[in-house]
Design an enzyme around this catalytic site. Structure first.
Site, PDB file in Angstrom:
ATOM      1  N   ASP A  11       0.877  -1.173   0.000  1.00 13.26           N
ATOM      2  CA  ASP A  11       0.000   0.000   0.000  1.00 13.26           C
ATOM      3  C   ASP A  11       0.912   1.220   0.000  1.00 13.26           C
ATOM      4  OD1 ASP A  11      -1.570   2.156   0.653  1.00 13.26           O
ATOM      5  OD2 ASP A  11      -2.499   1.233   2.419  1.00 13.26           O
ATOM      6  N   TYR A 231       0.924   0.541  14.822  1.00 12.47           N
ATOM      7  CA  TYR A 231       0.031   0.272  13.695  1.00 12.47           C
ATOM      8  C   TYR A 231       0.347   1.174  12.516  1.00 12.47           C
ATOM      9  CZ  TYR A 231      -4.076  -0.804  10.982  1.00 12.47           C
ATOM     10  OH  TYR A 231      -4.915  -1.232   9.978  1.00 12.47           O
ATOM     11  N   LYS A 234      -2.865  -2.643   7.949  1.00 15.20           N
ATOM     12  CA  LYS A 234      -2.910  -4.100   8.110  1.00 15.20           C
ATOM     13  C   LYS A 234      -1.977  -4.726   7.065  1.00 15.20           C
ATOM     14  CE  LYS A 234      -4.897  -6.841  10.991  1.00 15.20           C
ATOM     15  NZ  LYS A 234      -4.558  -6.711  12.400  1.00 15.20           N
TER      16      LYS A 234
HETATM   17  C1  F6R Z   1      -7.295  -0.547   8.065  1.00 14.08           C
HETATM   18  C2  F6R Z   1      -7.168   0.807   7.546  1.00 14.08           C
HETATM   19  C3  F6R Z   1      -8.152   1.832   7.927  1.00 14.08           C
HETATM   20  C4  F6R Z   1      -7.543   2.891   8.842  1.00 14.08           C
HETATM   21  C5  F6R Z   1      -8.598   3.971   9.207  1.00 14.08           C
HETATM   22  C6  F6R Z   1      -7.994   5.122   9.978  1.00 14.08           C
HETATM   23  O1  F6R Z   1      -6.219  -1.328   7.667  1.00 14.08           O
HETATM   24  O2  F6R Z   1      -6.239   1.114   6.831  1.00 14.08           O
HETATM   25  O3  F6R Z   1      -9.299   1.286   8.515  1.00 14.08           O
HETATM   26  O4  F6R Z   1      -7.039   2.300  10.012  1.00 14.08           O
HETATM   27  O5  F6R Z   1      -9.155   4.512   8.035  1.00 14.08           O
HETATM   28  O6  F6R Z   1      -6.909   5.574   9.256  1.00 14.08           O
HETATM   29  P1  F6R Z   1      -5.968   6.763   9.738  1.00 14.08           P
HETATM   30  O7  F6R Z   1      -5.475   6.401  11.116  1.00 14.08           O
HETATM   31  O8  F6R Z   1      -4.905   6.779   8.682  1.00 14.08           O
HETATM   32  O9  F6R Z   1      -6.838   7.987   9.716  1.00 14.08           O
HETATM   33 MG    MG Z   2      -4.284  -2.555   2.194  1.00 16.56          MG
HETATM   34 MG    MG Z   3      -3.702   0.312   3.775  1.00 17.64          MG
END
Ligand code: F6R
Ligand code: MG
Ligand code: MG
Length: 368
Positions: A11, A231, A234
């Protein structure tokens, strides 16, 4: 000459949230691999996306873990990151966790699965790419497809498969070194179940055929939070599975996905939802999910790929997609309670831990 199938995905930024890479990023990735084909580094290549991940399918003769191939993948993701930044996309370079390339993408963020093989006269294989989940998503479907006659009728009907398969399983919590165990079906069946029941900890890395010793499957094992300690998205794994003849048929390999099994991932990597089998180049939507998986079937011959067959683009899977939606809605109705949200050790954001610490200071011991 041997042929190597390498699938490396990452990604590196997406449009409208964590949803899909832009067309310009995909065009850049295509340009990079086309150049590598022209230079003779690759014999063939394909670019696809699943949710917010770009997957590079690369065919070459250099074997697994080859530094030139891994550098090509890394440089391609650096180039798509630059496009994502120039377009102001979200999460640009998200999966590139190290500043400089050091010989192999493993441990650096991108997920990789590779198999080196002697081409059979016809060499059919499937590339699975999943988004919004960890590598343990493949535990259930790979084990069932290779070890359970409910799905793999060939274990009963095809004499050449009766000796079963060997599973190499990785302890993905051991971050200092690869900690693996090799177990066989049928003899080690219950031991394998004991490990695979915890897909966030133990993950199938490869499958080989007992009778021939040939490798049938490989899947990526990286867990991003184990690399970066926090984190950063994923893991969104990929897998390559060879099919037919002495291996399970393509349909047998697909069969377990009809369960739409529950997995950990989805929004903020912290929810249990049902995996939805989707068509190639599908996007992410409801609740930053659901967790999706695509399956592309190919044949490779003398290093050249056929066109892809989009294996989940068939009316049968419409019913499974509906089932997956219903299962996901059913557990989502429970919100954050109990098994709907990840347990403490798998929560991908730190908010709950901070809140508990703050609240811990307000607890009082009641005097009797
Ligand atoms: C799961 C994912 C999304 C983000 C969520 C918050 O793998 O990528 O669910 O965790 O959109 O994203 P941020 O913390 O970047 O605002
Ligand atoms: Mg992804
Ligand atoms: Mg992603």
């Amino acid at each position: 000459m041997k042929t190597t199938i390498s699938v490396i995905k990452a990604d590196t930024g997406s449009v409208g949230g964590h949803n899909r890479p832009s067309n310009a990023m995909l065009a850049k990735a295509q340009e990079q691999v086309d150049m590598a084909v022209q230079k003779g580094l690759l014999s063939d290549a394909r670019i696809t996306f699943t949710g917010d991940d770009i997957a590079l399918l690369m065919i070459h003769g250099k074997g697994v873990d080859n530094p030139d191939i891994h550098k090509l993948a890394w440089d391609t993701f650096v180039a798509t990151t630059a496009i994502a930044k120039s377009q102001g996309l979200y999460g640009a370079g998200q999966d590139l966790l190290k500043d400089a390339f050091s010989g192999n993408v493993r441990g650096m963020g991108p997920g990789s699965a590779e198999i080196e093989l002697e081409e059979r006269p016809a060499e059919p294989f499937v590339v699975f790419a999943a988004d919004k989940c960890g590598p343990g998503v493949f535990n259930y479907p790979l084990f069932e497809a290779f070890a359970n006659p409910y799905h793999n009728a060939g274990l009963l009907l095809a004499p050449e498969m009766k000796d079963g398969f060997t599973f190499t399983i990785m302890d993905v919590n051991n971050v200092d070194a690869d900690r693996v165990i090799t177990l066989k079906v049928p003899s080690d069946y219950y031991d394998i179940c004991t490990l695979l029941r915890d897909p966030n900890h133990y993950v199938i890395e490869s499958v080989t055929e007992n009778a021939s010793g040939l490798q049938a499957a490989a899947s990526s094992t990286s867990r991003l939070h184990n690399i970066s300690g926090k984190y950063v998205g994923k893991d969104d794994p990929v897998a390559i599975v060879r099919t037919q003849k002495t291996f399970p048929s393509t349909g047998e390999i697909l069969s377990p996905w009809a369960l739409a099994h529950f997995t950990l991932g989805d929004n903020r990597g912290s929810h249990h939802v049902a995996v939805m089998p989707v068509k190639q180049n599908s996007i992410i939507s409801f609740f930053d999910g659901p967790t999706i998986v695509s399956a592309a079937g190919y044949c490779v011959h003398e290093g050249k790929l056929t066109e892809a067959v989009d294996l989940f683009d068939q009316p049968f899977w419409d019913l499974i997609r509906t089932k997956a939606s219903e299962k996901t809605l059913s557990i989502r109705a429970q919100g954050f309670y109990g098994p709907a949200m990840a347990g403490m050790d798998e929560l991908e954001y730190t908010g709950v831990v901070q809140n508990l610490k703050r609240l811990g200071e307000k607890f009082v011991i009641r005097q009797k």
